[in-house]
Design an enzyme around this catalytic site. Structure first.
Site, PDB file in Angstrom:
ATOM      1  CG  HIS A  35     149.628  64.024  76.318  1.00  0.00           C
ATOM      2  ND1 HIS A  35     148.393  64.628  76.171  1.00  0.00           N
ATOM      3  CD2 HIS A  35     149.370  62.704  76.572  1.00  0.00           C
ATOM      4  CE1 HIS A  35     147.440  63.725  76.344  1.00  0.00           C
ATOM      5  NE2 HIS A  35     148.005  62.550  76.588  1.00  0.00           N
ATOM      6  CD  GLU A  36     151.425  59.642  76.938  1.00  0.00           C
ATOM      7  OE1 GLU A  36     151.044  59.154  78.025  1.00  0.00           O
ATOM      8  OE2 GLU A  36     150.678  59.727  75.947  1.00  0.00           O
ATOM      9  CG  HIS A  59     148.263  61.178  81.009  1.00  0.00           C
ATOM     10  ND1 HIS A  59     146.979  61.511  81.383  1.00  0.00           N
ATOM     11  CD2 HIS A  59     148.242  61.066  79.651  1.00  0.00           C
ATOM     12  CE1 HIS A  59     146.217  61.613  80.302  1.00  0.00           C
ATOM     13  NE2 HIS A  59     146.956  61.354  79.243  1.00  0.00           N
ATOM     14  CD  GLU A 106     144.210  61.107  76.965  1.00  0.00           C
ATOM     15  OE1 GLU A 106     144.959  61.649  76.124  1.00  0.00           O
ATOM     16  OE2 GLU A 106     144.617  60.275  77.793  1.00  0.00           O
TER      17      GLU A 106
END
Length: 294
Positions: free
Chosen positions: A138-139, A142, A213
């Site tokens: 997930h990070e 980003h 997100e």
């Protein structure tokens, strides 16, 4: 499907925040005899936001008291990030650990070549390796989706709107005329504008953050190939952040939009102003991506 929808939604929201900026600019330009003064506030707002974007990595890492960690200190974290970066064909970011026991993680940096991923001690202790892999995926997305740039531009526009609105309410009477025969700026309209325009801009900015997100959840799950691992991590983080929230200090509040979970307690109306979508909705989307049926 979600990915295309979220991209379109982000574009529409950016259009909305630009619309607020143009509306307030047009109103004040028609009210003041010196509309060029507004340019000063636009420049100040953009310069402040550019500084924040350029230094975002250092600001967030300092706020969390994070330190870089070697592979000898965190072999599992390094291995996971190296594998995922290789799979994505992207540079591997620098890795940091924050000493706080509040479970969370975030990514920051100007671009994929100048990025950092940070995990707290709390999240490293809370999650198993599979769940940590989901969080790190997930990070990384980003970083690779350049969401930090997206949030910085949204923040810049919101900051410009706030600066112009403050200019209008404090100096409107001085610049709105006042000589005989000249029309003075409506003080009530200026007051309403100064209150509503920044509020509208902030709500749109937060909506953009929530949309990004969702995209990081989906893209990170596709990168790891394990949506249910991230869903499991989010369940643990929802409970963990409630039990061990971060203190609402200004530096932490300014960095909270970068984190995978809302690090503060917030209920009721406060949810409207959250930088994160509801955990239940994020988990449901990940389960749907995995084809999970209750």
């Amino acid at each position: 499907m979600h990915r295309h929808h979220n991209g379109l939604k982000t574009a529409v929201l950016f259009g909305g925040i630009w619309g607020v900026l143009l509306l307030i600019g047009a109103f004040l330009a028609s009210s003041f005899r010196s509309p060029g003064v507004l340019l000063v506030f636009v420049v100040i707002g953009l310069a402040t936001s550019a500084y924040s974007y350029w230094n975002s990595a250092g600001l967030a890492l300092r706020a969390m008291r994070a330190r870089p960690v070697s592979e000898a200190e965190q072999p599992g974290m390094h291995r996971i990030v190296r594998e995922l970066s290789t799979a994505a064909r992207q540079p591997m970011p620098q890795l940091y650990v924050s000493p706080t026991m509040a479970p969370n993680a975030f990514a920051t940096g100007r671009n994929p070549e100048n990025a950092a991923v940070c995990c707290t001690e709390g999240i490293l202790q809370l999650l198993d390796e599979r769940e940590l892999r989901g969080v790190l995926g997930h990070e990384l997305m980003h970083v690779y989706n350049r969401d930090i740039l997206t949030s910085s531009v949204a923040g810049a526009l919101a900051g410009v709107i706030t600066s112009i609105a403050q200019f209008g309410v404090f100096f409107g009477s001085a610049l709105g005329g006042g000589r005989d025969g000249e029309e003075r700026a409506n003080p009530l309209a200026l007051l309403l504008l100064s209150l509503m325009a920044p509020l509208a801009a902030s709500v749109i900015q937060l909506a953009i953050s929530r949309t990004r997100e969702y995209d990081a959840d989906e893209d990170g799950a596709r990168l790891t190939g394990d949506p249910l691992a991230l869903a499991s991590a989010l369940r643990k983080l929802e409970l963990g952040t409630r039990q061990l929230p971060l203190p609402p200090e200004r530096e932490l509040v300014n960095s909270s939009h970068m984190m995978i979970a809302n690090p503060f307690r917030g209920q009721g109306v406060a949810r409207l102003f959250s930088t994160h979508p509801p955990m239940a909705e994020r988990i449901a989307r990940l389960e749907a991506l995995a084809g999970y049926r209750r």
